[in-house]
Design a protein around this motif. Structure first.
Motif, PDB file in Angstrom:
ATOM      1  N   UNK B 191      -4.714  23.473 -19.227  1.00  9.67           N
ATOM      2  CA  UNK B 191      -6.129  23.888 -18.617  1.00  9.67           C
ATOM      3  C   UNK B 191      -5.732  24.045 -17.274  1.00  9.67           C
ATOM      4  N   UNK B 192      -6.170  25.186 -16.404  1.00 11.14           N
ATOM      5  CA  UNK B 192      -5.865  25.085 -15.083  1.00 11.14           C
ATOM      6  C   UNK B 192      -6.834  26.134 -14.439  1.00 11.14           C
ATOM      7  N   UNK B 193      -7.145  26.270 -13.111  1.00  5.97           N
ATOM      8  CA  UNK B 193      -7.821  27.088 -12.455  1.00  5.97           C
ATOM      9  C   UNK B 193      -6.917  27.928 -11.672  1.00  5.97           C
ATOM     10  N   UNK B 194      -6.966  29.190 -11.634  1.00  4.92           N
ATOM     11  CA  UNK B 194      -6.149  30.282 -11.159  1.00  4.92           C
ATOM     12  C   UNK B 194      -7.009  31.150  -9.886  1.00  4.92           C
ATOM     13  N   UNK B 195      -6.324  31.629  -8.842  1.00  3.53           N
ATOM     14  CA  UNK B 195      -6.708  32.548  -8.157  1.00  3.53           C
ATOM     15  C   UNK B 195      -6.569  33.794  -8.790  1.00  3.53           C
ATOM     16  N   UNK B 196      -7.662  34.542  -9.025  1.00  9.08           N
ATOM     17  CA  UNK B 196      -7.634  35.810  -9.712  1.00  9.08           C
ATOM     18  C   UNK B 196      -6.633  36.895  -8.855  1.00  9.08           C
ATOM     19  N   UNK B 197      -6.718  36.766  -7.735  1.00  6.42           N
ATOM     20  CA  UNK B 197      -5.900  37.891  -6.909  1.00  6.42           C
ATOM     21  C   UNK B 197      -4.472  37.685  -7.178  1.00  6.42           C
ATOM     22  N   UNK B 198      -4.075  36.677  -6.972  1.00  6.80           N
ATOM     23  CA  UNK B 198      -2.408  36.481  -7.116  1.00  6.80           C
ATOM     24  C   UNK B 198      -2.055  35.457  -8.180  1.00  6.80           C
ATOM     25  N   UNK B 199      -2.984  34.981  -8.884  1.00  7.18           N
ATOM     26  CA  UNK B 199      -2.697  34.128 -10.312  1.00  7.18           C
ATOM     27  C   UNK B 199      -1.897  32.716  -9.891  1.00  7.18           C
ATOM     28  N   UNK B 200      -2.205  32.375  -8.553  1.00  9.92           N
ATOM     29  CA  UNK B 200      -1.613  31.135  -8.226  1.00  9.92           C
ATOM     30  C   UNK B 200      -2.470  29.949  -8.801  1.00  9.92           C
ATOM     31  N   UNK B 201      -1.749  28.870  -9.468  1.00 12.67           N
ATOM     32  CA  UNK B 201      -2.276  27.824 -10.090  1.00 12.67           C
ATOM     33  C   UNK B 201      -2.631  26.650  -9.200  1.00 12.67           C
ATOM     34  N   UNK B 202      -3.861  26.340  -9.114  1.00  8.76           N
ATOM     35  CA  UNK B 202      -4.153  25.340  -8.357  1.00  8.76           C
ATOM     36  C   UNK B 202      -4.125  23.898  -9.214  1.00  8.76           C
ATOM     37  N   UNK B 203      -3.766  22.858  -8.431  1.00 10.14           N
ATOM     38  CA  UNK B 203      -3.614  21.589  -9.253  1.00 10.14           C
ATOM     39  C   UNK B 203      -5.182  20.980  -9.628  1.00 10.14           C
ATOM     40  N   UNK B 204      -6.078  21.320  -8.873  1.00  7.43           N
ATOM     41  CA  UNK B 204      -7.511  20.957  -9.015  1.00  7.43           C
ATOM     42  C   UNK B 204      -8.350  22.078  -8.944  1.00  7.43           C
ATOM     43  N   UNK B 205      -9.647  22.116  -9.599  1.00  6.68           N
ATOM     44  CA  UNK B 205     -10.447  22.932  -9.599  1.00  6.68           C
ATOM     45  C   UNK B 205     -11.117  23.253  -8.163  1.00  6.68           C
ATOM     46  N   UNK B 206     -11.146  24.385  -7.372  1.00  8.24           N
ATOM     47  CA  UNK B 206     -11.798  24.408  -6.245  1.00  8.24           C
ATOM     48  C   UNK B 206     -13.155  23.571  -6.394  1.00  8.24           C
ATOM     49  N   UNK B 207     -13.677  23.148  -5.257  1.00  3.33           N
ATOM     50  CA  UNK B 207     -14.942  22.427  -5.250  1.00  3.33           C
ATOM     51  C   UNK B 207     -14.943  20.984  -5.658  1.00  3.33           C
ATOM     52  N   UNK B 208     -13.698  20.656  -6.170  1.00  2.00           N
ATOM     53  CA  UNK B 208     -13.809  19.192  -6.599  1.00  2.00           C
ATOM     54  C   UNK B 208     -13.481  18.341  -5.429  1.00  2.00           C
ATOM     55  N   UNK B 209     -12.088  18.305  -4.920  1.00  2.00           N
ATOM     56  CA  UNK B 209     -11.584  17.569  -4.065  1.00  2.00           C
ATOM     57  C   UNK B 209     -12.028  18.327  -2.604  1.00  2.00           C
ATOM     58  N   UNK B 210     -11.769  19.389  -2.679  1.00  2.00           N
ATOM     59  CA  UNK B 210     -12.171  20.344  -1.320  1.00  2.00           C
ATOM     60  C   UNK B 210     -12.108  21.764  -1.991  1.00  2.00           C
ATOM     61  N   UNK B 211     -12.294  22.738  -1.068  1.00  6.54           N
ATOM     62  CA  UNK B 211     -12.515  24.191  -1.334  1.00  6.54           C
ATOM     63  C   UNK B 211     -13.871  24.341  -1.888  1.00  6.54           C
ATOM     64  N   UNK B 212     -14.210  25.676  -2.045  1.00  3.68           N
ATOM     65  CA  UNK B 212     -15.412  26.110  -2.820  1.00  3.68           C
ATOM     66  C   UNK B 212     -15.387  26.894  -3.749  1.00  3.68           C
TER      67      UNK B 212
END
Lengths: 238, 366
Positions: B191-212
């Motif tokens: 399971x992962x969260x990715x940026x739809x525009x470039x497919x970049x896989x993030x190590x954690x869901x935005x909005x958990x540790x940081x990000x929106x």
């Protein structure tokens, strides 16, 4: 009330300055070093019977011999020169490959500001403990800075660490210590600006010179002590 | 390194009966459930791992993976294997500070890498072949690297500090594969969260540790078997461009999901995830003789282990469990010594629980 000034080996220059100014000073001021800065790297104090005693043998002996005190008490006035001898932080050849992140030097491993702050806190932990003990026992000292760093130090002249890195370390470490002291309403007296060259290092005319890459000379001591006495509203005749 | 087959005690009657030889007759006892599992306590089982190739103290070892991989990295270092770290802590940092700031966990300061897609993209970024849209996450005046959101406590002091740190980090990562003989990767999640525009896989869901979290920008992906396999093959190909003789040791983390973003129960979601990853490892080991699989997952999570190596939360692996698993690994490689104390000149290897980015998800349970 006697103003007592003690601390690490940088106090020696202040004592030399006091010997120059002695006749011009209206109040009694006693200035003696307790020992070298390497004593700061281990615990050196504790609270006993509501007073701070020095557990470091050398420090304790010098306190008794030169000041006549076996401990620090709230009835006394103290200026203490501890906490800004930052050479322990600078004295690593790792600074050939790393640099404080806020300098933005490309190609060098950036040391984040927060990591640096933790490093400084670790270096100063026994000094900070000492000051907290003093406050706890009703003693409110003021703190006297060591001189600006000396440009001839081998970490620069022999190891080759960039001077701007050394200066940045010193500036940040002093600022962090000053902030820590300010939280406790303890004043920190920095060295006089006129003692610094354009890069912020101790001007050679104020440095002890020779093999000594750390200390100010009596000329520096006089200049710094005058600043200290003025901050404590001790009158110094012109 | 594989053992020679011996007559299985459980097949004795069959072989004597004259009913006909069959391949099971020559299987070793470890191939039979009764002799290898049910007749033994979990701590008696052996032969679970037989290395495909040797690992010596001359082997240059690099590691990445999910939080469980930190244990593996620590053990290689503690046992004085030639563990590559291209981004070590400056020696003037004490061990606690170094650990807090993400040094010494892996072969560079990349933090946990939960999926092979994330690993591939890390090296793509290091090579300059990928420049993700997610440049920085700002929170409370601090700057966070979206691809290393927990690499240091409370983020970076400024965007400039973060950018300088990341630039140095990626420069070091770029040198890593050229200094590696054995790459150890612990698969963590599908399971992962990715940026739809470039497919970049993030190590954690935005909005958990940081990000929106913005559903217009980010999408949930639950990687499937073929995708994970394809990514792993791509990573192997990339790595062997740098060292054609590179070998790989793959493991699957026995740590279950803290939370699933699917509509399944977390237990079912975990089983799916670990099954896919385990199957990929098996496939890779069957396809390539330079790939070995170490069954850390089976040693901890399989039902014969009765969960004894987990902490009461049945998620974190207890220190004793880690020690047992690693002892099995190293003993299989002929190293029965105990980890040596750290040398005083280098920052000490931290001994606390590994930093696990996923655990923050527990705080969002209502």
């Amino acid at each position: 009330m006697t103003l007592n000034i003690c601390g690490n080996s940088h106090t020696r220059a202040l004592r030399a300055g006091m010997q120059i100014l002695e006749d011009s000073v209206a109040e009694e001021v006693v200035v003696f070093p307790l020992g070298t800065a390497d004593n700061e790297a281990e615990p050196f104090s504790t609270i006993e019977n509501g007073r701070v005693v020095l557990t470091n043998d050398r420090f304790r002996t010098k306190l008794q011999k030169n000041f006549g005190f076996s401990s620090f008490g709230p009835a006394d006035r103290w200026g203490i020169c501890l906490g800004t001898h930052n050479y322990r932080l600078m004295r690593s050849e790792a600074w050939l490959r790393a640099a404080p992140a806020w300098l933005g030097i490309p190609g060098m491993q950036p040391v984040p500001e927060a990591a640096f702050a933790q490093m400084v806190a670790a270096d100063q932990r026994h000094i900070r403990a000492f000051f907290d003990q003093l406050l706890q026992t009703g003693v409110r000292p003021f703190v006297i800075s060591a001189p600006w760093p000396v440009r001839s130090h081998p970490i620069m002249t022999e190891t080759g660490v960039r001077p701007e890195i050394i200066k940045a370390i010193d500036v940040k470490a002093r600022a962090l210590f000053a902030a820590w002291l300010a939280e406790r309403r303890i004043d920190l007296i920095l060295p006089p600006k006129e003692a610094a060259d354009e890069q912020g290092f101790l001007r050679p005319r104020f440095a002890k010179g020779g093999d000594d890459h750390y200390h100010g000379n009596p000329r520096y001591g006089r200049l710094m002590l005058k600043k200290v006495l003025e901050s404590q509203r001790v009158a110094v005749a012109a | 390194m594989k053992s020679s087959p011996v007559l299985s005690p459980s097949s004795g009657d069959i072989s004597n009966s004259g009913a006909g030889a069959n391949p099971y007759v020559k299987q070793p006892s470890r191939a039979f459930w009764r002799s290898a599992v049910s007749d033994l306590s979990p701590i008696e089982m052996d032969g679970i791992y037989e290395p495909r190739f040797p690992i010596s103290r001359e082997t240059r070892i690099s590691a990445a993976g999910s939080c469980f991989a930190q244990h593996i990295a620590r053990q290689f270092k503690a046992r004085n294997y030639r563990f590559t770290d291209v981004e070590p802590a400056p020696p003037f940092l004490d061990a606690e500070t170094a650990e807090d700031f993400g040094y010494g966990q892996y072969s560079a300061r990349y933090g946990n890498v939960y999926s092979i897609r994330q690993l591939l993209q890390l090296f793509a970024r290091a090579e300059g072949a990928m420049d993700p849209d997610d440049h920085v996450w700002l929170k409370d005046g601090r700057a966070y690297d979206p691809f290393r959101p927990t690499i240091q406590p409370d983020g970076f002091a400024s965007l400039a500090e973060m950018e300088a740190d990341r630039e140095y980090h990626l420069d070091q990562v770029q040198t890593l594969l050229g200094q590696t003989d054995l790459f150890v990767f612990t698969f963590g999640l599908t399971e992962a969260w990715v940026n739809k525009r470039d497919g970049a896989v993030l190590p954690s869901c935005p909005g958990t540790h940081a990000g929106t979290f913005d559903p217009e920008t980010y999408a949930f992906r639950n990687f499937r078997f073929n995708e994970v396999l394809q990514d792993a093959e791509a990573f192997i190909a990339l790595a062997r461009q740098h060292n054609p003789d590179m070998r790989f040791l793959f493991t699957v983390s026995p740590v279950p999901l803290t939370a699933t973003a699917t509509d399944q129960h977390v237990l079912a979601a975990t089983t799916y995830s670990k099954s896919v990853l385990r199957a990929v490892c098996g496939e890779l080991a069957m396809a390539h003789n330079f790939v070995d699989y170490f069954p850390s997952y089976e040693l901890v999570a399989s039902h014969p282990m009765r969960g004894i190596y987990y902490r009461p939360n049945m998620r974190n692996v207890a220190a004793q469990g880690v020690a047992r698993v690693m002892d099995i690994f190293f003993a299989a490689h002929g190293d029965t010594g105990t980890p040596e104390p750290q040398q005083s000149e280098t920052p000490a290897v931290p001994t606390s629980d590994p930093a696990c980015d996923e655990e923050i998800l527990e705080f969002f349970e209502t």
